[in-house]
Design a protein around this motif. Structure first.
Motif, PDB file in Angstrom:
ATOM      1  N   ALA A  65       0.830  -1.209   0.000  1.00 58.63           N
ATOM      2  CA  ALA A  65       0.000   0.000   0.000  1.00 58.63           C
ATOM      3  C   ALA A  65       0.863   1.257   0.000  1.00 58.63           C
ATOM      4  O   ALA A  65       1.948   1.288   0.577  1.00 58.63           O
ATOM      5  N   ASN A  66       0.355   2.302  -0.647  1.00 61.69           N
ATOM      6  CA  ASN A  66       1.022   3.607  -0.640  1.00 61.69           C
ATOM      7  C   ASN A  66       0.752   4.359   0.660  1.00 61.69           C
ATOM      8  O   ASN A  66       1.467   5.298   0.991  1.00 61.69           O
ATOM      9  N   ALA A  89      -5.033   7.933  12.347  1.00 58.85           N
ATOM     10  CA  ALA A  89      -3.793   8.450  11.781  1.00 58.85           C
ATOM     11  C   ALA A  89      -3.616   7.948  10.352  1.00 58.85           C
ATOM     12  O   ALA A  89      -3.914   6.793  10.059  1.00 58.85           O
ATOM     13  N   LEU A  90      -3.125   8.823   9.497  1.00 55.86           N
ATOM     14  CA  LEU A  90      -2.751   8.443   8.143  1.00 55.86           C
ATOM     15  C   LEU A  90      -1.280   8.086   8.172  1.00 55.86           C
ATOM     16  O   LEU A  90      -0.445   8.909   8.552  1.00 55.86           O
ATOM     17  N   ARG A  91      -0.982   6.866   7.777  1.00 55.51           N
ATOM     18  CA  ARG A  91       0.396   6.383   7.774  1.00 55.51           C
ATOM     19  C   ARG A  91       0.877   6.219   6.341  1.00 55.51           C
ATOM     20  O   ARG A  91       0.219   5.593   5.523  1.00 55.51           O
ATOM     21  N   VAL A  92       2.041   6.776   6.065  1.00 54.79           N
ATOM     22  CA  VAL A  92       2.699   6.630   4.763  1.00 54.79           C
ATOM     23  C   VAL A  92       4.115   6.164   5.059  1.00 54.79           C
ATOM     24  O   VAL A  92       4.853   6.832   5.799  1.00 54.79           O
ATOM     25  N   THR A 124      -2.936   2.859  -4.573  1.00 49.19           N
ATOM     26  CA  THR A 124      -2.284   3.654  -5.618  1.00 49.19           C
ATOM     27  C   THR A 124      -1.949   5.035  -5.067  1.00 49.19           C
ATOM     28  O   THR A 124      -2.604   5.528  -4.141  1.00 49.19           O
ATOM     29  N   GLU A 125      -0.933   5.641  -5.639  1.00 50.02           N
ATOM     30  CA  GLU A 125      -0.548   6.991  -5.234  1.00 50.02           C
ATOM     31  C   GLU A 125      -1.678   7.972  -5.540  1.00 50.02           C
ATOM     32  O   GLU A 125      -1.927   8.902  -4.776  1.00 50.02           O
ATOM     33  N   PHE A 131      -7.450  11.348  -1.598  1.00 53.70           N
ATOM     34  CA  PHE A 131      -7.915  11.382  -0.213  1.00 53.70           C
ATOM     35  C   PHE A 131      -7.355  12.595   0.522  1.00 53.70           C
ATOM     36  O   PHE A 131      -8.083  13.281   1.228  1.00 53.70           O
ATOM     37  N   ARG A 132      -6.087  12.860   0.350  1.00 57.98           N
ATOM     38  CA  ARG A 132      -5.438  13.960   1.068  1.00 57.98           C
ATOM     39  C   ARG A 132      -5.928  15.330   0.599  1.00 57.98           C
ATOM     40  O   ARG A 132      -5.847  16.303   1.337  1.00 57.98           O
TER      41      ARG A 132
END
Length: 133
Positions: A65-66, A89-92, A124-125, A131-132
């Protein structure tokens, strides 16, 4: 025709007031300067560890996952009218890059309460960027 005084509240007015109250509550406080982010990160770590333990195939999925939106604790309750609230939380790349909250208001035949965790994988990126935005 019966005249309605200000002490009577219509069903529509009550519903709108409930939704407005939920919206205002959700908008209060962003956690800056508090221990909120640390608590959310700790809960997200625990939720991911439990997910990986119960569903081992998600380890590979998370590596592909991206990004992942981890909502470790969403509380939902209702009796005719209901609502839900949770923070996550958004995790990258395994690192928290932002914090989000979710709210929901419902109406209809319902009674009860539940708590759950939710993980959304961005494969996908483009999906992550959408989303962001």
């Amino acid at each position: 025709m019966k005249k309605m005084d200000s002490s009577q509240l219509s069903r529509r007015g009550f519903t709108l007031a409930m939704m407005a109250g939920l919206t205002v509550t959700a908008a209060c406080g962003n956690g800056v300067g508090s221990s909120g982010p640390a608590i959310i990160d700790a809960r997200a770590d625990a939720a991911l560890a439990e997910m990986y333990r119960q569903y081992p195939n998600t380890v590979e999925l998370s590596q592909e996952a991206n990004g992942m939106l981890v909502m470790p604790l969403v509380t939902e309750a209702g009796f005719i009218y209901g609502g839900a609230y949770g923070q996550g939380a958004l995790r990258v790349g395994g690192t928290t890059v932002d914090y989000y909250s979710t709210t929901k208001a419902t109406a209809g035949l319902q009674i009860g309460a539940q708590q759950y965790a939710h993980v959304l994988f961005f494969m996908t990126e483009e999906a992550l960027e959408d989303f962001r935005r």
